[in-house]
Design a protein around this motif. Sequence first.
Motif, PDB file in Angstrom:
ATOM      1  N   ILE A 157       2.362  -8.423   3.357  1.00 23.47           N
ATOM      2  CA  ILE A 157       1.895  -7.466   4.363  1.00 23.47           C
ATOM      3  C   ILE A 157       2.587  -7.797   5.687  1.00 23.47           C
ATOM      4  N   ASN A 158       3.115  -6.751   6.353  1.00 25.93           N
ATOM      5  CA  ASN A 158       3.730  -6.902   7.669  1.00 25.93           C
ATOM      6  C   ASN A 158       3.095  -5.902   8.623  1.00 25.93           C
ATOM      7  N   VAL A 159       3.114  -6.219   9.916  1.00 23.06           N
ATOM      8  CA  VAL A 159       2.482  -5.362  10.910  1.00 23.06           C
ATOM      9  C   VAL A 159       3.508  -4.968  11.967  1.00 23.06           C
ATOM     10  N   PHE A 160       3.484  -3.663  12.349  1.00 22.73           N
ATOM     11  CA  PHE A 160       4.414  -3.123  13.339  1.00 22.73           C
ATOM     12  C   PHE A 160       3.674  -2.097  14.198  1.00 22.73           C
ATOM     13  N   ARG A 161       4.281  -1.785  15.332  1.00 20.79           N
ATOM     14  CA  ARG A 161       3.782  -0.691  16.167  1.00 20.79           C
ATOM     15  C   ARG A 161       4.731   0.488  16.004  1.00 20.79           C
ATOM     16  N   TRP A 162       4.149   1.650  15.657  1.00 21.84           N
ATOM     17  CA  TRP A 162       4.946   2.858  15.445  1.00 21.84           C
ATOM     18  C   TRP A 162       4.190   4.049  16.030  1.00 21.84           C
ATOM     19  N   LYS A 163       4.817   4.712  16.993  1.00 22.95           N
ATOM     20  CA  LYS A 163       4.214   5.886  17.647  1.00 22.95           C
ATOM     21  C   LYS A 163       2.796   5.590  18.124  1.00 22.95           C
ATOM     22  N   ASP A 164       2.641   4.499  18.842  1.00 17.17           N
ATOM     23  CA  ASP A 164       1.350   4.106  19.402  1.00 17.17           C
ATOM     24  C   ASP A 164       0.315   3.776  18.332  1.00 17.17           C
ATOM     25  N   HIS A 165       0.761   3.611  17.107  1.00 16.73           N
ATOM     26  CA  HIS A 165      -0.128   3.176  16.024  1.00 16.73           C
ATOM     27  C   HIS A 165       0.270   1.768  15.602  1.00 16.73           C
ATOM     28  N   ILE A 166      -0.734   0.986  15.238  1.00 16.66           N
ATOM     29  CA  ILE A 166      -0.442  -0.284  14.575  1.00 16.66           C
ATOM     30  C   ILE A 166      -0.532  -0.030  13.077  1.00 16.66           C
ATOM     31  N   VAL A 167       0.587  -0.268  12.394  1.00 16.92           N
ATOM     32  CA  VAL A 167       0.661   0.040  10.966  1.00 16.92           C
ATOM     33  C   VAL A 167       0.936  -1.236  10.183  1.00 16.92           C
TER      34      VAL A 167
END
Length: 967
Positions: free
Chosen positions: A520-530
């Motif tokens: 599992i990895n976490v990123f910020r995309w379009k003001d979302h944390i995914v």
Amino acid sequence: MHIKHWKVVLFGFMILLFVPLFGQKNDENATARAEIKGTPRIIHYTRKDFSGDPQIWAMCQDNDGIMYFGNNDGTLIFDGARWQTVNLPNNSSVRSLLHSTDGHVYAGGFNEFGRIERDEYGDYSYQSLMDQLSPEDRNLENIWAIHDVQNHIVFRSLSRLVAISNNKAFTIPSTGFYYSAVINDKLYLVNDEGVKTLDLKTLSFESLIIPAQYDHATIAAIAAGPAEDQIILFTRPGASYSFDNLTKSIRHFKNYFTETSNNQILSAIKSSAGNYYLGTLSSQIMVLDESGDPVPLTESFMELQDHTVLNLFESSEGNIWALLNNGIDCINISSPISVLFENASVFDVMIRGGKIYAATNQGVFVSQRIVQNPHFASLEFRKIPGLEGQAWSLQSFHGQILCSHNGGLFVIDDDDILKIEGLAGVWKVIPVRGKENHYFVCTYTGIHMLRFEGGKFEILYRVDGFNESSRDIIQSDEENTFWVCHGYKGVFKLQFDRNFEHVVGLEHFREKGLPSPFSINVFRWKDHIVFTTNQGIYTFNEATNQFDPMTELNERFGTEVNVRKLLQYEDKTWFIQDDEAGFFEDDSKKLQKGLFLELKGTFNRGMESILPINTSNVLIGTTTGLYAYDLSFQQHADTKKTLITEVHYQYNNERIKRSLKGSSEEIPHSASDIRFEFSAPKLKDQTQVQYSHQMEGIDEDWSNWSADPFRIYSQLFPGRYTFKVKARSMIGETASEATYRFSIAPVWYMTHLALGMYAFMLLLIIVGSRKLVKKKIVVEKEKTREEEKKKRTVLELELDQMRLEREKERIERDKKILEEDVIFKSKELANYTMLLVKKRELLTDLREDLKELKEVVKNERSRNMLRNLIRKIGINLNNEEHIHVFEANFERVHDDFFQELKTYFPDLTSKELRLCALVKMNLTNKEIAPILNISLRGVETARYRLRKRLSLDHEENMVEFLEKLSP
């Protein structure tokens, strides 16, 4: 074919445009960032590849992209996958080649010139044109050049010029023209008298330049000048001159060698991009800009196979081919991929102060300062001392570069390295929102707080309450909250106190909507944390406290492979999906991955490095180095074709070729090893061409991509087939599909001739059968007369037989009626028996109910009455009159059943006879029990004893036995 290991060979062909620093590793003091294109690849072809003499004199390319090279053995032909050789009739060397506008390839050698033709089988041959000359004009010696000019094909030797137009040839005496060129459909010729032009309509020469104007030097090449009416003359000693056709004036342009140099210019061309390339005697290639000024190159440019460049050629794809004294080199100028750095695994990259920094498994490397130049960038990387070993990431804060390293955290200032004490095993540094000038240092075993104050960084404390690896961390929109993903343990949600000294709240998610806790990895995309997983992308739902699928991204990527990186840059989102890099634009759901195919499987998992420079350029780090990509590269698929170059098979121990032009070739059914060879010579990047094919009628789908330029089918069944093949390069280029239709002939007994013979034989059989039938009819008529007499007698016998049959049928009907009557009575008996069973069950239930009622009734009189009723019901249940009725009815229906039993088993008791009757009726133990007024266990015991009395085996069915005994 040998491909150089992407060494820094030719830095080039780029425009350095500085734009504001944007994307990862930014800070408020960001410097300008350059658009960079690095080293194009050089493909080396040696005599081991083409099996011929390595001295290459001339080159051309036909409309299909097939290359022709003139060497001392003849003409080498290369279709991108295979080499062939075509020799001249006198086995002389080929000094000149031309692909003309009429589609023909012309070759010239010693006392020989002609065309190279390709037949319908894919074989090349040479067709001499010498017979168009009179015998006295055939002593030409070497043909040094061939030109397509003014609707003529002109062959130049030292003794004469030969011009051919409309299949008519004429010669023009030459006064030692040792060089010629065509520019803007004008033929320039050079001899000891200077530079002239020839008008082929009037056959008149015009003198343009006399030798004194270019210092009596030998002209090595003439190329188009910067202006339309200008030409540039290059002399062997290394000078260039500019000549204006309008003013007829010449001026000295440049000198490229020192006065003491022994080097020489041997050839020169002007590329479609406007640069000049000079082939030299001892220093390989020189590159000039559009103004004719040399472009400064590093020594690493000189990586050709040989120092002597005899000739140069630009292919239709834009690549530069160097024809060497020892081999052939293709400089892949047109490729959008170039190399900046290699021989180390790159985990992170940044541009700072006009230099490129790369964090690798061997330490940190830095390039020399990028110098703005309109054409080239020459970059050399060096290792920064003191940072040897595994470097993970690079960040820039407050004008200082921080390096997260296996050995700790370091500040880089040119070659000065300062280690921040108190740390070991650092993944990266991230700013803490809400606490100015404070940063989290993410390590192998937890988190530390870093502060910038007084122009330097210092470690304040270790954050208490969390000791896991924090490589993958991101700050949440929720106050004082961070998300941490662990590759094996799932997701942690950390809540810190106001000063970020302690973890005051920790939630550990192993699933909660996630498919598993792994990868599992976490990123910020379009003001979302995914959160990316092996089965799709998720967001966290605060209301339900679990993870929900991220529909917008899952529609793009699917849920079958892991998206290990997401990075937004302007209108593009960059990603690593499984082992492939790519991007998509905000207004499109299409994933652009073709340009990055050759990087598949080379990324550092979990530490993938992507650095967008601007909307058209990106740097990507892999396990093999650092690469620059030009996204503005556009391919035109309609101009690139996949070619089927040969089709052959084995038949009777011979190799048979088939025509490539036939609409539907037929191959014998016993043919084996049917081989299709193919290539895609017009793809820009020939380093790793792949093919996919499909045989309609056999293959349900296209094959996997493979580098093999052939496909073999050991044996095919008779029928019609269509072979299809397409090609692609590893930069996303595709070549249109090629098809070949053919059929496998049927076996001899299924051919048209065999079928015709079968029809003829059938006709003979029909005619013969007709005659035999007629003959037989005559014989049969005679037999009929004799048999009629017998028939009368037989008829009488048959009438008697019919009467007997009718009597028999009547008896059968009566028997059937009796059987039906027996069946009906059996059914009545069965119904009666079942009614009897139900009645006894009802009485039994009623007796039990009355017993219960007696216990609750308090009135003695009522109790006596209930006691009498119970006794009467018991008497009725014990009454065996119903058994006698059943036996009587059973004997009437099956009058011989008991008789048979008594005959075979005379010692059976009356109860055992009753049980046999009930079993014969196929009643269950439960149904038999109330009839005999015994328990279910008693029925089982009685049946067990009966089986012994009847001498039945354990496996034998009692019902079937009794049925057989008496039907």
